[in-house]
Design an enzyme around this catalytic site. Structure first.
Site: not given
Ligand SMILES: Cc1cc2nc3c(=O)[nH]c(=O)nc-3n(C[C@H](O)[C@H](O)[C@H](O)COP(=O)(O)OP(=O)(O)OC[C@H]3O[C@@H](n4cnc5c(N)ncnc54)[C@H](O)[C@@H]3O)c2cc1C
Length: 313
Positions: A135, A138-139
């Protein structure tokens, strides 16, 4: 876990799911939230988040997600460590299978996130967060990448966007692609190739990330697929931009999704099945940020609350 009839079931506890939990809990909807295998979602895997509003000094990803969960629980959200294994959305109330148990739900907010695709190299894995990242937004601004040569792998719109963004920080950005032209849209490809700081490396793949012994990225080994010639490219960062896989397999054939599996929203956060809402990266291949996921979680909660309100009026 007993059979339950829930007003709101939220699947996933990333930024989207927990924000939806805060809003639905504050609306007295008593949501139940299933964590899946990654409580707190993807952000828990990063040490410092510098672009989430409200934290001028940055915040540890795990700490931020723990705070979001506490905030949701304070208003009555029930967070359970459990995975949704199947979903019958053919009629209401919906029936979910959660760790083998049946859970009945009037409405569902899907916020299951998306995983990034890896190159599949052991060195990539070993140097993850030590110069290997997925990303640029992000980084990219981290000090370790400033005024250094950087490598982006990929040939689509995302790879082009990442490469262009990184030209603000890196000295040179090498864009490595396995073909001899970009897959990105014409305008994006033209803009990328016109940028003097971006140097395309065609017909090539990364075969190894250097240097595991030094425990940081110092370069990549690349191989030209047409000539089989290998070479080393010095760089301080490897940005892998070869796509994301949304966690939406459970809903295949039932909910509308694009060709890559991202769930389609109709109006606001509604899906094609009334009573099922979607939020976060499982429905967003464009922005993929913590704050946008949180914003979508807020929208899904409000849509869900209004949907239930209209039914009960
Ligand atoms: C290394 C890294 C660094 C990052 N740094 C940044 C940053 O600095 N700033 C920023 O804005 N964004 C950053 N991001 C991006 C950010 O993490 C994502 O955009 C954000 O987490 C998305 O949120 P979400 O809730 O959509 O999904 P996610 O955070 O992916 O959460 C998904 C959830 O769904 C759950 N899930 C999946 N399938 C099931 C199922 N069948 N049953 C029950 N639960 C389930 C998972 O366990 C999890 O809890 C980073 C990402 C990474 C990988």
């Amino acid at each position: 876990m007993e059979n339950k009839s829930e007003d709101v079931v939220i699947i996933g506890t990333g930024c989207a799911g927990l924000t939806a939990a805060i809003y639905t809990a504050r609306a007295n909807l008593n949501p139940i939230v299933f964590t899946g295998t990654m409580p707190g979602g993807l952000l828990t895997t990063t040490s410092i988040v510098e672009n989430f509003p409200g934290f001028p000094d940055g915040i540890d990803g795990y700490e931020l997600m723990t705070k979001l969960q506490k905030q949701a629980e304070r208003f009555g959200a029930r967070v359970e460590f459990a995975t949704v294994e199947a979903a019958d959305l053919s009629k209401r109330p919906f029936v979910l299978t959660v760790d083998g148990e049946r859970v009945v739900a009037k409405t569902i907010i899907i916020s299951t996130g998306a995983g990034h695709r890896h190159l599949g190299l052991e060195s990539e894995h070993l140097l993850d967060k030590k110069g290997v990242t997925y990303c640029a937004t992000c980084d990219g601004a981290l000090p370790m990448f400033r005024n250094q040569p950087l490598v982006v792998v990929g040939g689509g719109d995302s790879a082009c966007e990442e490469a262009q963004y990184l030209t603000r920080f890196g000295s040179t950005v090498y864009l490595i692609h396995r073909r001899d032209s970009l897959r990105a849209s014409k305008i994006m490809a033209e803009r990328t190739l016109a940028n003097p700081k971006i140097k395309p490396v065609w017909d090539s793949v990364v075969t190894e990330v250097l240097d595991v012994k030094q425990d940081k990225v110092t370069g990549v080994r690349i191989k030209n697929l047409k000539t089989n010639v290998e070479a080393t490219l010095d760089c301080a960062g490897l940005f892998v931009a070869i796509g994301h896989t949304p966690n939406t397999q459970l809903f295949k054939g039932v909910l509308d999704m694009d060709e890559n599996g991202f769930l389609k929203r109709t109006e606001g956060s509604h899906t094609n099945v009334p009573g099922v809402f979607v939020a976060g990266d499982c429905s967003d291949h464009v922005y993929r940020q913590a704050i946008t996921a949180a914003g979508m979680g807020c929208a899904a909660a409000i849509d869900c609350e209004r949907f239930l309100g209209a039914e009960n009026s």
